[in-house]
Write a protein that holds these residues in place. Structure first.
Motif, PDB file in Angstrom:
ATOM      1  N   ARG B  31     -10.608  19.017 -37.632  1.00  0.00           N
ATOM      2  CA  ARG B  31     -10.425  17.619 -38.019  1.00  0.00           C
ATOM      3  C   ARG B  31     -11.551  17.119 -38.918  1.00  0.00           C
ATOM      4  O   ARG B  31     -11.282  16.342 -39.843  1.00  0.00           O
ATOM      5  CB  ARG B  31     -10.224  16.711 -36.811  1.00  0.00           C
ATOM      6  CG  ARG B  31     -11.342  16.657 -35.817  1.00  0.00           C
ATOM      7  CD  ARG B  31     -10.866  16.007 -34.530  1.00  0.00           C
ATOM      8  NE  ARG B  31     -10.526  14.601 -34.703  1.00  0.00           N
ATOM      9  CZ  ARG B  31     -11.365  13.600 -34.487  1.00  0.00           C
ATOM     10  NH1 ARG B  31     -12.598  13.855 -34.117  1.00  0.00           N
ATOM     11  NH2 ARG B  31     -10.973  12.351 -34.633  1.00  0.00           N
ATOM     12  N   PHE B  35     -10.880  15.806 -42.502  1.00  0.00           N
ATOM     13  CA  PHE B  35     -11.187  14.399 -42.778  1.00  0.00           C
ATOM     14  C   PHE B  35     -12.046  14.263 -44.024  1.00  0.00           C
ATOM     15  O   PHE B  35     -11.829  13.371 -44.844  1.00  0.00           O
ATOM     16  CB  PHE B  35     -11.893  13.775 -41.572  1.00  0.00           C
ATOM     17  CG  PHE B  35     -12.320  12.366 -41.816  1.00  0.00           C
ATOM     18  CD1 PHE B  35     -11.372  11.362 -42.004  1.00  0.00           C
ATOM     19  CD2 PHE B  35     -13.666  12.013 -41.879  1.00  0.00           C
ATOM     20  CE1 PHE B  35     -11.745  10.057 -42.243  1.00  0.00           C
ATOM     21  CE2 PHE B  35     -14.056  10.710 -42.116  1.00  0.00           C
ATOM     22  CZ  PHE B  35     -13.093   9.731 -42.293  1.00  0.00           C
ATOM     23  N   GLU B  49      -8.688   7.553 -42.894  1.00  0.00           N
ATOM     24  CA  GLU B  49      -8.430   7.643 -41.454  1.00  0.00           C
ATOM     25  C   GLU B  49      -6.935   7.646 -41.160  1.00  0.00           C
ATOM     26  O   GLU B  49      -6.457   8.391 -40.294  1.00  0.00           O
ATOM     27  CB  GLU B  49      -9.126   6.482 -40.735  1.00  0.00           C
ATOM     28  CG  GLU B  49     -10.646   6.631 -40.737  1.00  0.00           C
ATOM     29  CD  GLU B  49     -11.367   5.484 -40.043  1.00  0.00           C
ATOM     30  OE1 GLU B  49     -10.669   4.609 -39.479  1.00  0.00           O
ATOM     31  OE2 GLU B  49     -12.613   5.460 -40.073  1.00  0.00           O
ATOM     32  N   LEU B  52      -5.574  10.985 -42.141  1.00  0.00           N
ATOM     33  CA  LEU B  52      -5.966  12.015 -41.171  1.00  0.00           C
ATOM     34  C   LEU B  52      -5.027  12.010 -39.974  1.00  0.00           C
ATOM     35  O   LEU B  52      -4.534  13.057 -39.549  1.00  0.00           O
ATOM     36  CB  LEU B  52      -7.404  11.774 -40.703  1.00  0.00           C
ATOM     37  CG  LEU B  52      -7.909  12.754 -39.641  1.00  0.00           C
ATOM     38  CD1 LEU B  52      -8.131  14.130 -40.232  1.00  0.00           C
ATOM     39  CD2 LEU B  52      -9.190  12.240 -38.984  1.00  0.00           C
ATOM     40  N   GLN B  53      -4.779  10.825 -39.451  1.00  0.00           N
ATOM     41  CA  GLN B  53      -3.890  10.719 -38.291  1.00  0.00           C
ATOM     42  C   GLN B  53      -2.483  11.196 -38.644  1.00  0.00           C
ATOM     43  O   GLN B  53      -1.862  11.949 -37.896  1.00  0.00           O
ATOM     44  CB  GLN B  53      -3.880   9.263 -37.795  1.00  0.00           C
ATOM     45  CG  GLN B  53      -3.095   9.040 -36.509  1.00  0.00           C
ATOM     46  CD  GLN B  53      -3.833   9.574 -35.296  1.00  0.00           C
ATOM     47  OE1 GLN B  53      -4.905  10.164 -35.404  1.00  0.00           O
ATOM     48  NE2 GLN B  53      -3.245   9.386 -34.121  1.00  0.00           N
ATOM     49  N   TRP B  56      -2.238  15.028 -38.691  1.00  0.00           N
ATOM     50  CA  TRP B  56      -2.109  15.739 -37.410  1.00  0.00           C
ATOM     51  C   TRP B  56      -0.781  15.462 -36.742  1.00  0.00           C
ATOM     52  O   TRP B  56      -0.203  16.328 -36.089  1.00  0.00           O
ATOM     53  CB  TRP B  56      -3.280  15.392 -36.494  1.00  0.00           C
ATOM     54  CG  TRP B  56      -4.552  16.036 -36.936  1.00  0.00           C
ATOM     55  CD1 TRP B  56      -5.645  15.419 -37.463  1.00  0.00           C
ATOM     56  CD2 TRP B  56      -4.860  17.435 -36.930  1.00  0.00           C
ATOM     57  NE1 TRP B  56      -6.610  16.334 -37.780  1.00  0.00           N
ATOM     58  CE2 TRP B  56      -6.153  17.584 -37.461  1.00  0.00           C
ATOM     59  CE3 TRP B  56      -4.171  18.564 -36.528  1.00  0.00           C
ATOM     60  CZ2 TRP B  56      -6.773  18.813 -37.600  1.00  0.00           C
ATOM     61  CZ3 TRP B  56      -4.785  19.801 -36.663  1.00  0.00           C
ATOM     62  CH2 TRP B  56      -6.071  19.916 -37.194  1.00  0.00           C
TER      63      TRP B  56
END
Lengths: 455, 210
Positions: B31, B35, B49, B52-53, B56
């Motif tokens: 991560r 990131f 952010e 990134l979420q 995943w």
């Protein structure tokens, strides 16, 4: 080492700078660098930029959303671990709505029947040409529905349990289990049992839905064959929760289905006077003989169960279902098994075979004679038979009134009240109803038992 | 079963088979580099952010599609990169529609474009002071690169993805990747020189990589 593109040497330097060259090639580059100022300079430039840009520190990834992400992943992992089971889930997906719709439609249909016996009575005369058994099966009130529903329900017949109304719920379920064929039936049963609690007791559209689904031919033959089965079972399962609705729902379905499948034997062909009864046919063809066929009074009348279903029906008597079932079984037993007239309660002589179309007055006369001769049970049985054979209108009410009187005289109060209530409900303005009302009032005051027990 | 040496690919297969700890291991390992790639590529922390979420989540949703033929990192960065591109496209629409006049206070401090003077909480005071001055410049230098160069440089420099895999992630040939890399390095060198961040500084940084 032959350059394959104009920048092959530079690319090689890049690989070298980023450590992507295998050791032997890296050695070669190092050797080359010692003698090549231009390449050394290029490499220095690369390293300089890298060194500078590496000052840009690594940013820690935020923790926001990490928990929900992990929860999501765990959920997905559980699904994955459970393995692909598309079949059961699909099965489940439509089973629930089907069961729900089945119960709603059954309830709705029966309510309609219970509230408008007149509505369908007209159809009776039109359908008179069709054999008496048909009238028996659902006459008079449900008659209008029978042909319409019969068509789409052929597949239901083979699985129909022909239990009598006297059978308890558990017994019914057992019978259904016994009748069930194929490995998946127990699971269906289980699924139904599980889903039933969620399905709710209402759900009226099963007939419509079945018609729709079959006309659209969405389901393949095997599925279509199973579909009605489920309906049947749904009706079965719904028995305890829907109260009085369910048994009659089952009856409707089974009758209808058996109509569709069983060959139509004219009553004249059979030596048994009651062979024409649809439920009897079911019993003959599929069901264990030991199971008593259904009540004839119910068939000849507006279904008491249906009346029970109509919650606004003030004539409803809570014990009607049980008592009726009991009477039905008795009456049937009497009729089926020619026993020597032991003058006492249950065993009664066989009824005269050609009774089907005997007039009400004739039957009443015979019954009166039997009653006067001390054979009250036989008298009641005669009247029940006449009712079962499709007496309508005034005939029916006269018979019911008579039955009411006999039942009271026999001390079978519940049955008496039941019969009286039928008259009162069906033809409130008739003489028979007035007489019945008087009798009920008399009886209840005499026994301190209300004619219309509170619901 | 899942040791520290377990390959990403095997971890991913384990997750496919229903082991959520394998997924945790993958997240733990990747991560931060992912990131940083997203952050450098998008240039906005808040957007980074979000991306990134999303990345995943998409890994979880698409886990069934993963085949060990593909390197996990390649697969992962392809997802992240595509989401970055989508996000950038949306952002450019947004900016175009707002006529490049950002509403005051509409953006959080975090979401300022990188390189506009983020204070740094460095390790040591001297280092911190040094970084506080240097970092914004580096970020600005990186931000001036064209997207296709910046993504190649970021993937290689900060995420450690080999050129061959970058070619897969970005959908171009390896030669093109290296070409972009050279342009990126040249561009950065020039930009840094313009800012006065030159070779001396690099020597100061004493982090020459071989």
């Amino acid at each position: 080492m032959k350059p394959q593109n104009p920048h092959a040497q530079e690319d090689r330097l890049l690989d070298f700078a980023y450590g992507e060259l295998p050791v032997p090639e890296a050695r070669l580059v190092e050797a080359h660098l010692e003698s090549c100022a231009r390449c050394t300079q290029a490499l220095d430039d690369i390293r300089g930029v890298r060194a500078t840009m590496s000052q840009l520190s690594v940013e820690p990834a935020p923790d926001a959303g990490l928990e929900s992400l992990m929860a999501y992943a765990q959920q997905a992992a559980r699904r994955a671990a459970a393995g692909p089971e598309p079949k059961p889930s699909r099965w489940r997906r439509w089973l629930l709505p089907v069961v729900g719709l089945a119960s709603v439609s059954t309830f709705g249909l029966l309510t309609l029947q219970a509230r408008s016996p007149e509505l369908t009575r007209a159809n009776l005369s039109a359908a008179k040409a069709s054999v008496a058994k048909e009238e028996l099966a659902v006459a008079p009130s449900a008659d209008g529905y029978a042909p319409a529903v019969a068509a789409p329900a052929p597949a239901a017949a083979p699985t129909l349990p022909a239990e009598g109304e006297t059978m308890g719920y558990a017994a019914r379920e057992g019978a259904a289990e016994k009748n069930s064929k194929g490995a998946d039936r127990p699971r269906e049963q289980k699924l139904l049992a599980e889903d039933w609690a969620n399905a709710g007791s209402g759900g009226g559209l099963d007939m419509r839905m079945r018609r729709e689904s079959q006309s659209k031919a969405k389901l393949g033959p095997p599925a279509a064959a199973r579909f009605p089965k489920v309906d049947m079972k749904a009706a079965l399962e719904s028995a305890p929760m829907a109260g009085e609705v369910a048994p009659s729902a089952l009856d409707e379905e089974s009758e209808v289905a058996s109509e569709a499948v069983a060959p139509r034997t004219p009553p004249a062909d059979s030596d048994d006077a009651f062979d024409g009864l649809p439920e009897r046919r079911v019993a003959d063809s599929q069901a264990p003989r030991s199971v008593p066929p259904r009540d004839s009074l119910r068939l000849g009348s507006t279904s008491p169960a249906a009346r029970g279903a109509a919650s606004d029906d003030e004539m409803d008597a809570p014990e009607s279902k049980d008592s009726l079932g009991g009477v039905a079984a008795q009456g049937k037993a009497e009729l089926q098994r020619p026993a020597p007239p032991t003058a006492s309660k249950k065993a009664a002589p066989p009824p005269p075979p050609p009774m089907k179309r005997a007039t009400a007055t004739e039957v009443t006369r015979q019954a009166r004679a039997a009653f006067d001769a001390g054979e009250g049970a036989r008298a009641a049985g005669l009247i029940r038979s006449a009712l079962a054979s499709g007496a309508t209108g005034q005939e029916r009410w006269t018979l019911l009134n008579q039955l009411c009187e006999f039942e009271f005289a026999l001390g079978r109060r519940a049955e008496g009240i039941e019969a009286c209530n039928l008259v009162i409900h069906e033809a409130p303005a008739s003489d028979s109803a007035r007489s019945a009302r008087r009798r009920v009032a008399r009886e209840s005051s005499a026994n301190e038992l209300p004619a219309k027990p509170a619901k | 079963m899942l040791g520290p040496e377990t390959s990403d690919e095997r971890l991913m297969l384990a997750f496919q088979a229903g082991d959520s700890r394998a997924f945790e291991a993958l997240v733990r390992k990747h991560r931060t580099p992912v990131f940083n790639f997203i952050l450098r590529f998008t240039g906005h922390r808040a957007r980074a952010e979000d991306v990134l979420q999303e990345t995943w989540l998409k890994v979880v949703r698409s886990a069934g599609d993963y085949t060990p033929k593909a390197k996990f990192t390649t697969w992962l960065y392809t997802i992240a990169r595509n989401l970055c591109v989508d996000s950038a496209r949306k952002e450019s629409y947004r900016q175009a529609s707002s006529l490049e006049a950002p509403a005051p206070g509409a953006e959080r401090d975090d979401s300022r474009p990188l390189g506009e003077g983020l204070p740094d909480a460095g390790a040591s005071p001297e280092r911190g002071a040094y970084n506080a001055r240097l970092r914004p410049m580096l970020e600005r230098a990186l931000a001036t690169l064209p997207d296709e160069q910046r993504e190649v440089f970021t993937l290689r420099e900060y995420s450690g993805i080999p050129f061959k895999d970058i070619a897969e992630v970005t959908g171009v040939s390896e030669n093109t990747v290296k070409s972009r890399m050279r342009y990126a390095l040249d561009g950065l060198r020039r930009r840094l020189a313009e800012m006065g961040v030159d070779g001396d500084l690099a020597e100061d940084g004493r982090t020459v990589v071989g």
